[in-house]
Design a protein around this motif. Structure first.
Motif, mmCIF file in Angstrom:
data_model
loop_
_atom_site.group_PDB
_atom_site.id
_atom_site.type_symbol
_atom_site.label_atom_id
_atom_site.label_comp_id
_atom_site.label_asym_id
_atom_site.label_seq_id
_atom_site.Cartn_x
_atom_site.Cartn_y
_atom_site.Cartn_z
ATOM 1 N N TYR A 100 -8.242 4.543 5.165
ATOM 2 C CA TYR A 100 -7.203 3.512 5.126
ATOM 3 C C TYR A 100 -7.678 2.387 4.209
ATOM 4 C CZ TYR A 100 -5.247 5.781 9.281
ATOM 5 O OH TYR A 100 -4.705 6.690 10.157
ATOM 6 N N VAL A 102 -6.759 -1.635 3.053
ATOM 7 C CA VAL A 102 -6.007 -2.873 3.247
ATOM 8 C C VAL A 102 -6.232 -3.743 2.010
ATOM 9 C CG1 VAL A 102 -5.658 -4.912 4.681
ATOM 10 C CG2 VAL A 102 -6.314 -2.736 5.749
ATOM 11 N N THR A 280 6.433 -3.276 0.490
ATOM 12 C CA THR A 280 5.948 -2.417 1.564
ATOM 13 C C THR A 280 7.054 -2.143 2.577
ATOM 14 O OG1 THR A 280 5.235 -4.224 3.030
ATOM 15 C CG2 THR A 280 3.658 -3.458 1.353
ATOM 16 N N LEU A 284 3.999 -2.870 6.840
ATOM 17 C CA LEU A 284 3.076 -3.407 5.832
ATOM 18 C C LEU A 284 2.351 -2.333 5.027
ATOM 19 C CD1 LEU A 284 1.450 -6.392 7.804
ATOM 20 C CD2 LEU A 284 3.515 -6.382 6.400
ATOM 21 N N HIS A 285 2.726 -1.078 5.166
ATOM 22 C CA HIS A 285 2.118 -0.004 4.381
ATOM 23 C C HIS A 285 3.062 0.406 3.258
ATOM 24 C CE1 HIS A 285 4.850 2.908 6.239
ATOM 25 N NE2 HIS A 285 4.578 2.313 7.389
ATOM 26 N N TYR A 293 -2.221 -0.376 3.069
ATOM 27 C CA TYR A 293 -1.534 -1.561 3.577
ATOM 28 C C TYR A 293 -1.736 -2.705 2.584
ATOM 29 C CZ TYR A 293 -1.073 0.830 8.058
ATOM 30 O OH TYR A 293 -0.752 1.724 9.049
ATOM 31 N N ASN A 299 1.771 -9.159 -0.796
ATOM 32 C CA ASN A 299 2.803 -8.390 -0.103
ATOM 33 C C ASN A 299 4.195 -8.928 -0.425
ATOM 34 O OD1 ASN A 299 4.738 -8.253 2.391
ATOM 35 N ND2 ASN A 299 3.351 -6.538 2.634
ATOM 36 N N ALA A 323 -1.811 -5.417 10.102
ATOM 37 C CA ALA A 323 -2.250 -4.227 9.374
ATOM 38 C C ALA A 323 -3.367 -3.516 10.142
ATOM 39 C CB ALA A 323 -2.722 -4.612 7.974
ATOM 40 N N ASN A 326 -1.888 -1.791 13.177
ATOM 41 C CA ASN A 326 -1.160 -0.572 12.838
ATOM 42 C C ASN A 326 -2.102 0.554 12.441
ATOM 43 O OD1 ASN A 326 1.427 -1.402 13.454
ATOM 44 N ND2 ASN A 326 1.870 -2.152 11.395
#
Length: 423
Positions: A100, A102, A280, A284-285, A293, A299, A323, A326
């Motif tokens: 993942y 961020v 996004t 938020l992804h 994310y 963003n 984020a 999630n």
């Protein structure tokens, strides 16, 4: 459970809140990546620029922040791009694989493509920017003392702030206090009346995010401080020593601080939309890459009113934490939670014992708002030592009518009259 690697890019408000939420969680390995070795408390940058605080007082070492977070490590370097399909982040030529990612790379100063702004305007997004502004202000005063050219002296002692948002207003107010309490005493050869502080705003009013009453209060205080307000006006060009305006007027100045706008600090490999931000899903992804994310200023997510969420610290903090939440939900096979912004209000300091603050229906102005502003900023500042040093500097400035930090690190050499004609 197999350990998953979460790479957090950016140690700003969003990145640190994501790290906090992931710290100590089983089955998660976190790598925090940033080009600097410190977290910067940007809301107080303007005080470094105007000689109120030292640079280290609003910065905190990242490794010290991570000292007790056993599942988090730090990698210092410049991120060069991301390959979403391969799940690889490139940092100075080295691949950093992730499960993942961020991304909280923040924003940068937006010059709107105007001629001369990138070359001659001074942004305020980093410690280096703040130190350059402070050195420019002090260098201008020093040269003004010894110059015999009245027009050059006029340009040296005119400080222009472009942009009437919170940053611009706080800068203009701090410069007004600097003129009143510091320049008047440190430079007996200069008259405070010679020092001009000009605030330029394209809208018909300052501080568009605030209520009309707060705007009027801020405008009245700045004018009482001697700040010249150019409303319904905008910069069209900067040259060395001159600011050209849309109305045809010109302002001679060697110091132009640009706070008129920001744009996303985009990462190659990510699709961008308006303002170089990344759109996004509500969780938020990225819609096409749910392992990535995007949080904070980068963003782009529209709220209930159809407008994107504001590029402010509270947004970044909330998005960073969500984020992380999630990602943990994804590891448990649960669907993501949509982002819902909790508006905690807006604040702006205007000068000594003066500020405005709005929290829902509650609207504060004057010394009460100033006290609330001090408390909030001290609370969110990282590091006990930093809080104590900032508080002591504020107390010193308040009781002595003095700005504590007036050391010039690098003297700025201004263009000669031939290079910069003054009109």
């Amino acid at each position: 459970m197999e350990t998953k690697r979460v790479v957090v890019l950016g140690a700003g408000f969003a990145g640190l809140h994501a790290v906090r939420a992931l710290s100590g969680k089983p089955g998660v390995e976190v790598v925090l990546v940033d080009r600097n070795n410190h977290h910067l408390f940007q809301p107080l940058l303007y005080q470094v620029a105007t000689a109120g605080l030292e640079a280290p007082q609003i910065a905190f070492p990242i490794r010290a922040f991570l000292r007790r977070r056993n599942n988090v490590r730090f990698l210092m370097g410049n991120a060069e791009g991301v390959e979403p399909r391969e799940r690889v982040l490139w940092v100075e030529g080295q691949p950093v694989p992730y499960d993942y990612l961020v991304v909280g790379t923040g924003s940068r100063t937006h010059d709107f493509g105007l001629p001369g702004v990138a070359e001659y305007g001074l942004g305020l997004k980093s410690l280096d920017d703040a130190m350059k502004i402070r050195d420019r202000i002090l260098s201008a005063c020093e040269e003004a003392v010894r110059t015999s050219d009245p027009e050059r002296r006029r340009a040296l002692l005119t400080f222009v702030v472009a942009g009437g948002g919170p940053t611009g207003v706080e800068l203009a107010g701090a410069l007004g206090e600097l003129r009143r309490h510091v320049i008047a005493r440190d430079y007996p050869d200069l008259s405070p009346k010679e020092v001009r502080i000009v605030l330029i705003e394209a809208a018909p009013h300052l501080l568009s995010a605030f209520s009309p009453g707060s705007r009027a209060y801020a405008q009245g205080f700045l004018q009482s401080l001697g700040v010249e307000l150019y409303l319904n006006e905008r910069v069209v060009e900067l040259t060395p020593g001159l600011v050209r305006l849309h109305s045809g007027r010109s302002i001679p100045s060697f110091t132009v601080i640009w706070s008129a706008g920001i744009t996303g600090q985009a990462l190659p490999g990510l699709p961008t939309t308006r303002g170089q931000r990344v759109a996004t899903a509500p969780g938020l992804h990225l819609p096409d890459h749910p392992s990535i994310y995007v949080v904070g200023d980068l963003n782009y997510l529209e709220g209930p009113g159809g407008r994107p969420y504001p590029q402010v610290a509270p947004t970044a903090m909330q998005q960073g934490a969500l984020a992380a939440k999630n990602i943990l939900r994804s590891l448990r096979g649960e669907p993501p939670v949509a982002f819902r912004y909790k508006d905690k209000g807006s604040m702006a300091t205007l000068g000594r014992s003066q500020a405005i603050a709005e929290m829902g229906p509650l609207k504060l102005r004057g010394s009460l708002a100033w006290g609330a502003w001090l408390a909030v900023h001290l609370y969110y500042l990282i590091g006990f030592r930093n809080r104590m040093m900032v508080l002591s500097n504020w107390a010193y400035s308040y009781f002595t009518y003095d700005f504590a930090v007036r050391i010039m690190h690098h003297r700025h050499v201004f263009p000669t009259p031939r290079e910069a004609p003054i009109c």
